[in-house]
Design an enzyme around this catalytic site. Structure first.
Site, PDB file in Angstrom:
ATOM      1  CG  HIS A  18       2.658  -2.662  -7.223  1.00  0.00           C
ATOM      2  ND1 HIS A  18       3.497  -3.909  -7.014  1.00  0.00           N
ATOM      3  CD2 HIS A  18       1.186  -3.392  -7.303  1.00  0.00           C
ATOM      4  CE1 HIS A  18       2.710  -5.053  -7.126  1.00  0.00           C
ATOM      5  NE2 HIS A  18       1.445  -4.727  -7.106  1.00  0.00           N
TER       6      HIS A  18
ATOM      7  CD  GLU B   6       0.206  -8.590  -8.842  1.00  0.00           C
ATOM      8  OE1 GLU B   6       0.321  -8.795  -7.476  1.00  0.00           O
ATOM      9  OE2 GLU B   6      -0.125  -7.670  -9.353  1.00  0.00           O
TER      10      GLU B   6
END
Length: 313
Positions: A204, A170
């Site tokens: 997300h 990430e």
């Protein structure tokens, strides 16, 4: 010496969107990585998940985790290859002293930094760390989960997702790759710090579908998914501001990676819970939390200064 490399802002937006969609999309392109849920609606007490049915595929299933770790690792590698291709295309000036591969390494921050930037996050978490100390759950203490099977959990598939591969990939994609293209587009530091992390927060949002299904597909489940996703978007965006600052300030992706890993291990600070565990130390816990905040503000700029940072100097 790095020659001036420029990229149109529109191209930076397209590339950043491509990085994000490639990373998130990688966990949906294959049936091995996709989740599947029953369409049964279940009414549960708030806060409880429903039992998993036999034919369902949830995000914590070991085969799902394994397939997704492979998928995001490949997506991250492809994003880095794309940055390398970009460096190959825009470099080549006679003044360049670095090859496209060397430029890629420098721009992605795949370089070491001193220890101080890695200690900023633990300073902020002084309060939670003190709370763990009081109940003796730090790694060297008797109630430590690390000593009671925690070490093996870290190297399990779930642990690798939460504490190793997840944070590392990430940060490489959402910090190193995204900020590289915006830097080439000559975006201001303020925009890079406070706007680019919104992509990280938005990445997300897809967890809302998972939450809605696991909690029963009821109105209460929808409410929980909405509230949880809003909180996660806010928290991850704020965390992204901080990691973007670390990346730009140090010129290294390693500091954001260690910060990400540390925060995943610690979780969201819960002063109320810490006090409930040791009410006799309430004042000391509150003091530790405030000292952590003040200490963080004091050391943030001082400890993250890195001479020669490509993005800050």
């Amino acid at each position: 010496m790095l020659s001036a490399i420029s990229l149109p802002t529109s191209s930076a937006h397209i590339l950043a969107a491509l990085f994000v969609t490639s990373y998130v999309g990688s966990i949906y392109v294959s049936k091995n990585t996709r989740l599947s849920f029953s369409k049964t609606k279940v009414y549960l007490d708030y806060g409880y998940t429903r039992p998993k049915e036999l034919n369902e595929r949830w995000r914590d299933d070991q085969d799902i985790i394994r397939a997704r770790l492979v998928a995001v690792s490949i997506a991250t590698l492809l994003c880095c290859v794309l940055v390398f291709g970009l460096m190959t295309a825009v470099s080549g000036n006679d003044n360049d002293q670095l090859t496209p591969l060397q430029l890629t390494v420098v721009y992605l921050g795949l370089t070491p930094t001193n220890i101080l930037p890695h200690l900023v996050t633990p300073i902020l978490f002084l309060g939670p760390l003190y709370g763990h100390f009081l109940v003796e759950t730090l790694p060297s203490q008797r109630n430590s989960s690390f000593l009671n099977g925690g070490a093996s959990f870290v190297f399990s598939l779930t642990g690798m997702r939460n504490y190793v591969i997840g944070p590392t990939t990430e940060e490489i994609v959402f910090r190193a790759c995204v900020l590289t293209v915006y830097h080439l587009a000559q975006a201001s530091r303020v925009r890079m710090i406070f706007l680019s992390p919104l992509l990280f927060g938005a990445a997300h949002l897809h967890h809302a579908w998972d939450t809605y299904n696991r909690y029963g597909r009821s109105p209460a489940a929808l409410k929980r998914a909405a509230i949880g996703t809003a909180f996660q978007f806010t928290y991850t965006s704020i965390f992204g501001f901080y990691c973007s600052y670390l990346f730009l300030r140090t010129g290294s992706v390693l500091a954001p990676i260690t910060a990400h890993i540390f925060c995943n291990i610690m979780g969201v600070p819960q002063p109320g819970y810490d006090i409930s565990q040791r009410p006799d130390r309430k004042l000391a816990i509150i003091t530790a939390y405030f000292l952590g905040i003040f200490g963080f503000v004091f050391v943030l700029k001082r400890w993250t200064y890195t001479e020669g940072s490509l993005y800050w100097n």
